[in-house]
Design a protein around this motif. Structure first.
Motif, PDB file in Angstrom:
ATOM      1  N   PHE A  88       0.905  -1.208  -0.078  1.00 55.71           N
ATOM      2  CA  PHE A  88      -0.080  -0.096   0.051  1.00 55.71           C
ATOM      3  C   PHE A  88       0.657   1.068  -0.009  1.00 55.71           C
ATOM      4  N   PHE A 104       0.643   4.396   0.489  1.00 56.80           N
ATOM      5  CA  PHE A 104       0.444   5.553   1.219  1.00 56.80           C
ATOM      6  C   PHE A 104       0.935   5.150   2.708  1.00 56.80           C
ATOM      7  N   THR A 105       1.130   4.057   3.223  1.00 53.73           N
ATOM      8  CA  THR A 105       1.576   3.410   4.541  1.00 53.73           C
ATOM      9  C   THR A 105       2.723   2.813   4.392  1.00 53.73           C
ATOM     10  N   CYS A 111      -2.172  -6.621   6.895  1.00 46.86           N
ATOM     11  CA  CYS A 111      -0.818  -6.794   6.760  1.00 46.86           C
ATOM     12  C   CYS A 111      -0.451  -7.514   8.284  1.00 46.86           C
ATOM     13  N   ARG A 123       9.379   3.067   3.995  1.00 47.50           N
ATOM     14  CA  ARG A 123       7.920   3.321   4.393  1.00 47.50           C
ATOM     15  C   ARG A 123       7.443   2.278   5.226  1.00 47.50           C
ATOM     16  N   PHE A 133       5.700   2.974   8.996  1.00 49.75           N
ATOM     17  CA  PHE A 133       4.414   2.357   9.403  1.00 49.75           C
ATOM     18  C   PHE A 133       4.456   1.742  10.706  1.00 49.75           C
ATOM     19  N   ARG A 161       4.606   4.239  13.565  1.00 48.78           N
ATOM     20  CA  ARG A 161       3.435   4.905  13.990  1.00 48.78           C
ATOM     21  C   ARG A 161       2.669   3.894  14.944  1.00 48.78           C
ATOM     22  N   TYR A 184      -2.378  -6.080  10.984  1.00 46.42           N
ATOM     23  CA  TYR A 184      -3.068  -4.795  11.167  1.00 46.42           C
ATOM     24  C   TYR A 184      -3.733  -4.650   9.595  1.00 46.42           C
ATOM     25  N   ILE A 211      -4.377  -2.311   6.229  1.00 47.56           N
ATOM     26  CA  ILE A 211      -3.379  -1.392   5.412  1.00 47.56           C
ATOM     27  C   ILE A 211      -3.149   0.060   6.004  1.00 47.56           C
ATOM     28  N   ARG A 212      -4.059   0.700   6.695  1.00 46.63           N
ATOM     29  CA  ARG A 212      -4.042   1.991   7.407  1.00 46.63           C
ATOM     30  C   ARG A 212      -3.465   1.772   8.750  1.00 46.63           C
ATOM     31  N   GLY A 213      -3.222   0.806   9.306  1.00 48.13           N
ATOM     32  CA  GLY A 213      -3.035   0.724  10.469  1.00 48.13           C
ATOM     33  C   GLY A 213      -4.069   0.180  11.445  1.00 48.13           C
ATOM     34  N   GLU A 214      -5.200  -0.080  10.728  1.00 43.27           N
ATOM     35  CA  GLU A 214      -6.382  -0.457  11.653  1.00 43.27           C
ATOM     36  C   GLU A 214      -6.230  -1.826  12.744  1.00 43.27           C
TER      37      GLU A 214
END
Length: 455
Positions: free
Chosen positions: A92, A94-95, A121, A144, A148, A151, A164, A166-169
């Motif tokens: 992904f 962006f992250t 992920c 990147r 991730f 964060r 997680y 893909i946006r860290g959920e």
């Protein structure tokens, strides 16, 4: 033209083939060039063939440029290239998160119930994928991914899950969709994955291994170095707290926690790499403390994991089962390929789990019965193990044969049918493709950039 049932969650389709015909699944006659464009946003300019063709060419150039930055090899270049592109596609942008696969609930066995959602992920899969990307010349993806992880650890005050979104959920609640019949009528169809709250101690090792390599090759600026060093201390502390505890293991077995040998080995890996990073930072107090703990893990594994009645290491301290993950003990430096205990383990694992040219993960009875399909990456692990113990011809023969089992566009899934060699499980799978690359590099060598000519 475009279509959206809910404009707040719209996906827009533009085509010159006639929207109704496309949506109704009607037969279309391709008498000239046409286009289908799917967009996450509504286009505010006219969409026509010229615009779509331009975007297509830009996309092609992007991938050609990315592939050109990859290191090139004398043998298996086609297979390496395909697998590298898969790993990139699963990342992904962006992250930096790397998906395990892009599908859900494709069964490990037709008609079976081992149907999982892999659109997340896993730290394990992602760390191994990023290691492969770094190895082949793509350091930006590693940077990147480290961001991730930074964060995640920062947001969770020093703790982390095994996987997680893909946006860290963090909450990936598993649900069954009973209205869907599943692939080849293989129910249930699941979304979400209940493994997200499992304890898997092996995850520490992969993560620290990729952090160590990141430090070694691409350390970043002073601020990044300091923040990653804080991560190293947090992970090392977690390992020291957890390595003596049982867990679910690499295969996410949903039954009772066990003292899996490979989980202990990867805890050793985490501290071993933490020691290396500490010495790079001239932090000898941390290095000494972590080295002592790593030696305690090693002694524990050698004492409780080796079974004289098997003349081999076993899957867990409390059983006499074989497990393919034992083949990785040498891969991560826990034991030398020349060590007689490793050589005997390779022989025992192959004898127990190698079947019709492919490998089981294990054959022990678990919470869903006994596995009946081959696990793709395990065959690649066997190939490496045979190679390092000196059985190079057999290793290459198996590798060449397994490569023929890919589908028509060179993709591998998680599992295979022993008899038909049909691909099973979610597809394409990062785990399988990183193994293709790493295994191919055993039998090839890099072509210097100055000597490489684009085909």
């Amino acid at each position: 033209s475009y279509s959206a049932l809910d404009e707040n969650k719209a996906v827009y389709l533009y085509t010159d083939l006639g929207l109704e015909k496309v949506m109704n699944g009607e037969e279309l006659i391709l008498d000239r060039n046409h286009y289908l464009l799917i967009s996450a946003h509504q286009k505010l300019i006219e969409v026509n063939f010229g615009l779509v063709h331009l975007e297509y060419e830009r996309t092609k150039v992007y991938w050609l440029n990315w592939n050109n930055r990859s290191r090139k090899y004398r043998e298996y270049q086609r297979e390496i290239t395909r697998s590298m592109l898969v790993l990139k596609l699963l990342t992904f942008e962006f992250t930096g998160a790397v998906l395990a696969a892009v599908t859900t609930s494709i069964p490990e066995t037709i008609g079976g119930v081992r149907n999982w959602d892999y659109r997340f992920c896993w730290l394990r899969d992602a760390s191994m994928s990023l290691e492969t990307l770094m190895l082949t010349g793509h350091k930006e993806g590693a940077r990147r991914f480290i961001s991730f992880i930074r964060r995640i650890i920062r947001s969770e005050y020093g703790t982390f899950q095994i996987m997680y979104g893909i946006r860290g959920e963090k909450v990936l609640t598993e649900e069954v969709l009973p209205e869907l019949s599943g692939f080849e009528n293989s129910r249930p169809v699941r979304i979400g994955n209940g493994a997200y709250n499992q304890k898997q101690n092996d995850s520490y090792g992969y993560l620290m291994d990729v952090i160590y390599k990141y430090y070694l090759y691409y350390p970043g600026n002073q601020s990044e170095v300091e923040e990653v060093w804080a991560m190293v201390k947090i992970i090392a502390y977690s390992v020291i707290q957890d390595w003596r505890k049982p867990d679910k293991g690499i295969w996410e077995i949903r039954g009772e926690d066990q003292h899996f040998v490979f989980s202990k080995v990867m805890c050793w890996v985490a501290l071993d790499r933490a020691v290396a990073v500490a010495r790079m930072m001239n932090e000898e107090v941390y290095a000494a403390r972590w080295h002592q703990e790593a030696e305690s893990i090693r002694e524990d594994v050698l004492q409780k994991g080796w079974k004289t009645e098997l003349d081999s290491f076993s899957q867990a301290y409390g059983n006499l089962e074989m497990d393919s993950s034992l083949l990785l003990m040498e891969r991560y430096g826990f034991i030398a390929a020349s060590d007689e205990r490793y050589r005997k383990t390779v022989k025992a694992v192959k004898q127990a789990l190698y079947h019709q040219g492919l490998m089981y993960r294990y054959t022990a009875h678990d919470d869903f019965g006994v596995p009946t399909s081959a696990f793709t990456i395990c065959t690649f692990w066997l190939i490496r193990a045979l190679y390092v113990v000196g059985e190079k011809e057999e290793a290459k023969s198996i590798f060449d044969r397994v490569l023929t089992y890919a589908n028509a566009v060179g993709l591998f899934s998680e599992d295979m049918d022993f008899n038909t060699k049909a691909l099973l499980g979610n597809l394409p799978q990062a785990y399988s493709h990183l193994a293709v690359v790493n295994t191919a590099l055993l039998f090839s060598e890099e072509i210097p950039a100055s000597a490489y000519i684009m085909p």
